[in-house]
Design an enzyme around this catalytic site. Structure first.
Site, PDB file in Angstrom:
ATOM      1  N   LYS A 178       0.859  -1.189   0.000  1.00 48.78           N
ATOM      2  CA  LYS A 178       0.000   0.000   0.000  1.00 48.78           C
ATOM      3  C   LYS A 178       0.893   1.237   0.000  1.00 48.78           C
ATOM      4  O   LYS A 178       1.467   1.604   1.014  1.00 48.78           O
ATOM      5  CB  LYS A 178      -0.907   0.042   1.241  1.00 48.78           C
ATOM      6  CG  LYS A 178      -1.993   1.097   1.068  1.00 48.78           C
ATOM      7  CD  LYS A 178      -2.384   1.800   2.353  1.00 48.78           C
ATOM      8  CE  LYS A 178      -1.648   3.064   2.655  1.00 48.78           C
ATOM      9  NZ  LYS A 178      -1.724   4.169   1.672  1.00 48.78           N
ATOM     10  N   GLU A 253       9.624   2.040  10.817  1.00 50.24           N
ATOM     11  CA  GLU A 253      10.635   3.086  10.593  1.00 50.24           C
ATOM     12  C   GLU A 253       9.899   4.410  10.606  1.00 50.24           C
ATOM     13  O   GLU A 253       9.063   4.658   9.734  1.00 50.24           O
ATOM     14  CB  GLU A 253      11.337   2.892   9.241  1.00 50.24           C
ATOM     15  CG  GLU A 253      12.179   1.642   9.130  1.00 50.24           C
ATOM     16  CD  GLU A 253      13.354   1.621  10.066  1.00 50.24           C
ATOM     17  OE1 GLU A 253      13.727   2.682  10.598  1.00 50.24           O
ATOM     18  OE2 GLU A 253      13.882   0.521  10.281  1.00 50.24           O
ATOM     19  N   CYS A 287      13.166  11.846   6.590  1.00 48.14           N
ATOM     20  CA  CYS A 287      13.210  11.364   7.981  1.00 48.14           C
ATOM     21  C   CYS A 287      14.565  11.678   8.589  1.00 48.14           C
ATOM     22  O   CYS A 287      14.686  11.861   9.798  1.00 48.14           O
ATOM     23  CB  CYS A 287      12.917   9.873   8.036  1.00 48.14           C
ATOM     24  SG  CYS A 287      13.925   8.917   6.905  1.00 48.14           S
TER      25      CYS A 287
HETATM   26  P1  NDP Z   1       2.133   8.835   7.428  1.00 43.40           P
HETATM   27  O1  NDP Z   1       2.415   8.209   8.739  1.00 43.40           O
HETATM   28  O2  NDP Z   1       1.074   9.849   7.326  1.00 43.40           O
HETATM   29  O3  NDP Z   1       1.772   7.705   6.343  1.00 43.40           O
HETATM   30  C1  NDP Z   1       2.634   6.633   6.054  1.00 43.40           C
HETATM   31  C2  NDP Z   1       1.842   5.521   5.386  1.00 43.40           C
HETATM   32  O4  NDP Z   1       0.952   4.966   6.366  1.00 43.40           O
HETATM   33  C3  NDP Z   1       0.970   6.007   4.233  1.00 43.40           C
HETATM   34  O5  NDP Z   1       0.951   5.028   3.212  1.00 43.40           O
HETATM   35  C4  NDP Z   1      -0.393   6.155   4.892  1.00 43.40           C
HETATM   36  O6  NDP Z   1      -1.465   6.067   3.987  1.00 43.40           O
HETATM   37  C5  NDP Z   1      -0.379   4.969   5.849  1.00 43.40           C
HETATM   38  N1  NDP Z   1      -1.325   5.057   6.964  1.00 43.40           N
HETATM   39  C6  NDP Z   1      -1.930   6.155   7.491  1.00 43.40           C
HETATM   40  N2  NDP Z   1      -2.753   5.816   8.506  1.00 43.40           N
HETATM   41  C7  NDP Z   1      -2.673   4.467   8.622  1.00 43.40           C
HETATM   42  C8  NDP Z   1      -3.317   3.520   9.492  1.00 43.40           C
HETATM   43  N3  NDP Z   1      -4.156   3.907  10.441  1.00 43.40           N
HETATM   44  N4  NDP Z   1      -3.009   2.219   9.335  1.00 43.40           N
HETATM   45  C9  NDP Z   1      -2.139   1.811   8.389  1.00 43.40           C
HETATM   46  N5  NDP Z   1      -1.505   2.662   7.533  1.00 43.40           N
HETATM   47  C10 NDP Z   1      -1.760   3.983   7.665  1.00 43.40           C
HETATM   48  O7  NDP Z   1       3.540   9.404   6.909  1.00 43.40           O
HETATM   49  P2  NDP Z   1       3.851  10.296   5.642  1.00 43.40           P
HETATM   50  O8  NDP Z   1       3.397   9.584   4.414  1.00 43.40           O
HETATM   51  O9  NDP Z   1       3.358  11.690   5.897  1.00 43.40           O
HETATM   52  O10 NDP Z   1       5.466  10.274   5.634  1.00 43.40           O
HETATM   53  C11 NDP Z   1       6.247  11.145   6.384  1.00 43.40           C
HETATM   54  C12 NDP Z   1       6.725  10.470   7.664  1.00 43.40           C
HETATM   55  O11 NDP Z   1       7.472   9.305   7.341  1.00 43.40           O
HETATM   56  C13 NDP Z   1       7.658  11.350   8.475  1.00 43.40           C
HETATM   57  O12 NDP Z   1       7.346  11.257   9.841  1.00 43.40           O
HETATM   58  C14 NDP Z   1       9.028  10.740   8.201  1.00 43.40           C
HETATM   59  O13 NDP Z   1       9.974  11.007   9.202  1.00 43.40           O
HETATM   60  C15 NDP Z   1       8.679   9.286   8.104  1.00 43.40           C
HETATM   61  N6  NDP Z   1       9.721   8.558   7.386  1.00 43.40           N
HETATM   62  C16 NDP Z   1      10.547   7.691   8.082  1.00 43.40           C
HETATM   63  C17 NDP Z   1      11.594   7.032   7.458  1.00 43.40           C
HETATM   64  C18 NDP Z   1      12.463   6.055   8.198  1.00 43.40           C
HETATM   65  O14 NDP Z   1      13.023   5.155   7.543  1.00 43.40           O
HETATM   66  N7  NDP Z   1      12.631   6.169   9.502  1.00 43.40           N
HETATM   67  C19 NDP Z   1      11.882   7.259   6.029  1.00 43.40           C
HETATM   68  C20 NDP Z   1      10.946   8.165   5.394  1.00 43.40           C
HETATM   69  C21 NDP Z   1       9.915   8.779   6.061  1.00 43.40           C
HETATM   70  P3  NDP Z   1      -2.221   7.348   3.381  1.00 43.40           P
HETATM   71  O15 NDP Z   1      -1.449   8.558   3.766  1.00 43.40           O
HETATM   72  O16 NDP Z   1      -2.215   7.086   1.920  1.00 43.40           O
HETATM   73  O17 NDP Z   1      -3.589   7.307   3.987  1.00 43.40           O
END
Ligand code: NDP
Length: 499
Positions: A178, A253, A287
């Site tokens: 997803k 992550e 991140c």
């Molecule tokens: P989100 O947490 O908003 O979303 C991440 C993914 O989770 C999306 O595909 C989202 O879907 C999905 N999601 C949202 N709600 C749920 C739920 N309740 N259950 C299951 N899946 C869910 O993050 P962002 O997309 O805004 O990305 C930015 C974040 O990612 C930052 O905090 C960044 O630091 C972190 N990040 C961490 C990395 C690491 O390796 N440590 C690397 C890159 C980013 P949708 O939004 O489509 O609804």
């Protein structure tokens, strides 16, 4: 200007090797100009049921294919990605906004991961070890988990997907992916490359939709045995809670609040370069972005002046124009969050030394741009120094000595990446030991991970797993211990020994 094909404009789910239409669709926007570039399915939970059923059947066959043959497929995928690198990079910039040079770097990361993980097809090492009994052989081997779910964010839409899907596939699993609804084009491209490379039906599925519906359905489905998630701390916590209810293995992550430490003996110009690259690259939406600079008081003024001077040269605009150093923010919600933190910083008493405002770029008035921003006079407990802002905003924190610098770095809930600029070899090794992050850089910024090393963080950034590197295999495999007794008699462990 890049032109999208009909398939790219009208995205479909990829389930059991078929491109499946969904009536309920969402619009996908180019963050550089706010224009609609595609439509993406907003799937129901039913799509996950279909994907999981066919994944379960296909995976049993896939696990029987010798791993070196599974790896051949990744070599093909890597080669095709290489051939298509420029187009993939342009599409990535189109949907995500990051400048084209960085997009090329991200696609290269995926290519590197393909070849690296293909190599694992001829390793996937287990262990042999002596038995405590005579004429008995003991070993352990990696086995695929079965069907795995991967949930990815928008900020690295192809690299993170490759960190997860490539190790999963080479070790004999089927993957249900997803992607973030903000950046579905990369998922479409990668799935089409897998299809053309000859991946058997049912080994990779792409299901677009919201996290709360599709993500939650993945967590709840019994056949999906692992969830590998990258995203925010807030969402990760929910994912872990839901996985806990199902006793499901989960790899997280999450966010970061990464710092560059600049000591009094640092090469200041080099430090400025490292800060610019790691704070403002991808518009600060990494991140591993540097959002804090912890500087020794002896060089604080010099660093601040040179940083402010260098920031003036950061041109912001459409990432497809290679003259620009900073692209747009992903969407209006991202901009609003940054603006909220600018107000918080001012209220907390930090000094806004540069930037702090939304930017309007000529001919791109509907794009989401923000000025590169520097807060000075920041103290470590301020919210702007503690919380992930996810934008081009840096806080300068002055400290008196090395010990204070290390303590300031560690006094956040996250633990992803850190960096120190110093010429003192003793401090380098002390910092390596004492910085409590999963990644430490010396005389470089906080970004720049290479795919053959483990990627991930401590404390609020993760839950002990790692993406990329050989360690990624631990997420997608189970260890099986095997004992072969060739003595021809019953030998009881711990009892029939001479001890
Ligand atoms: P989100 O947490 O908003 O979303 C991440 C993914 O989770 C999306 O595909 C989202 O879907 C999905 N999601 C949202 N709600 C749920 C739920 N309740 N259950 C299951 N899946 C869910 O993050 P962002 O997309 O805004 O990305 C930015 C974040 O990612 C930052 O905090 C960044 O630091 C972190 N990040 C961490 C990395 C690491 O390796 N440590 C690397 C890159 C980013 P949708 O939004 O489509 O609804």
């Amino acid at each position: 200007m890049i032109t999208l094909t009909n398939e790219e404009r009208n995205l479909k789910n990829f389930i059991n090797g078929e491109w499946t239409e969904v009536t309920n669709k969402e619009k996908v926007y180019n963050p550089a100009n706010g224009e609609v570039i595609a439509e993406v399915p907003n799937s129901s939970a039913e799509a996950i049921t279909q994907a999981a059923e066919s994944a379960g059947i296909a995976q049993r066959e896939w696990a029987l294919v010798p791993a070196p043959q599974r790896a051949e497929l990744l070599y093909k995928v890597g080669t095709m990605m290489k051939e298509r690198k420029e187009r993939l990079s342009q599409l990535l910039t189109l949907e995500n906004g990051k400048v084209i040079e960085e997009a090329r770097g991200e696609v290269q990361e995926g290519i590197d991961m393909a070849f690296y993980m293909a190599g694992e097809g001829r390793r996937l090492f287990g262990q042999t070890t002596p038995s405590e009994l005579k004429d008995k052989f003991a070993m352990s081997e990696r086995c695929p988990v079965g069907v795995v779910g991967i949930i990815t964010p928008w900020n690295f839409p192809i690299a993170i997907a490759t960190w997860k899907s490539f190790p999963a596939i080479v070790s004999g699993n089927a993957v249900i992916w997803k992607p973030s609804s903000e950046t579905p084009l990369m998922a479409n491209e990668l799935a089409r490359i897998f299809e053309e490379a000859g991946l058997p039906k049912g080994i990779l599925h792409v299901v677009y939709g919201s996290g709360t519906t599709v993500g939650q359905a993945m967590i709840e489905h019994d056949a999906i045995r692992v969830i590998s998630f990258t995203g925010s701390n807030e969402t990760g916590r929910k994912v872990a809670t839901e996985c806990g209810k199902q006793l499901k293995k989960v790899s997280l992550e999450m966010g970061g609040k990464n710092a560059v430490i600049v000591m009094e003996d640092a090469d200041i110009d080099l430090a400025v370069e490292g800060i610019l690259w790691s704070a403002f690259g991808t518009s600060g939406q990494r991140c591993t972005a540097c959002s804090r600079v912890i500087v020794h008081k002896a060089v604080r003024k010099t660093l601040e002046e040179r940083l402010l001077e260098a920031m003036k040269n950061l041109t912001t605009g459409d990432g497809l124009d290679s003259n620009n150093k900073i692209g747009p923010i992903i969407n209006q919600a991202g901009l609003d969050k940054i603006l909220k933190y600018i107000e918080i910083g001012k209220e907390e008493g930090a000094k806004l030394a540069a930037g702090g405002k939304q930017l309007t770029v000529e001919n791109y008035e509907k794009g989401f741009y923000f000025e590169p921003t520097l807060f000075t006079d920041v103290t470590i407990d301020m919210r702007i120094a503690q919380e992930e802002i996810f934008g081009p905003v840096v806080s300068l924190i002055e400290v008196n000595n090395f010990e204070e610098a290390i303590a300031a770095n560690n006094k956040v809930k996250y633990g992803l990446s850190s960096s120190i600029f110093t010429q003192d070899v003793n401090r380098v090794f002390q910092a390596q030991r004492d910085l409590d992050t999963g990644i430490v850089y010396v005389n470089a910024g906080t970004t720049g991970a290479e795919i053959h090393l483990p990627f991930g963080g401590t404390k609020g950034t993760g839950n002990g797993h790692r993406d990329s590197g050989v360690q990624a295999l631990d997420v997608f495999t189970e260890w099986k211990a095997v004992y072969v007794d060739y003595s021809g008699k019953l030998q009881r462990a711990q009892i029939d020994t001479d001890a």
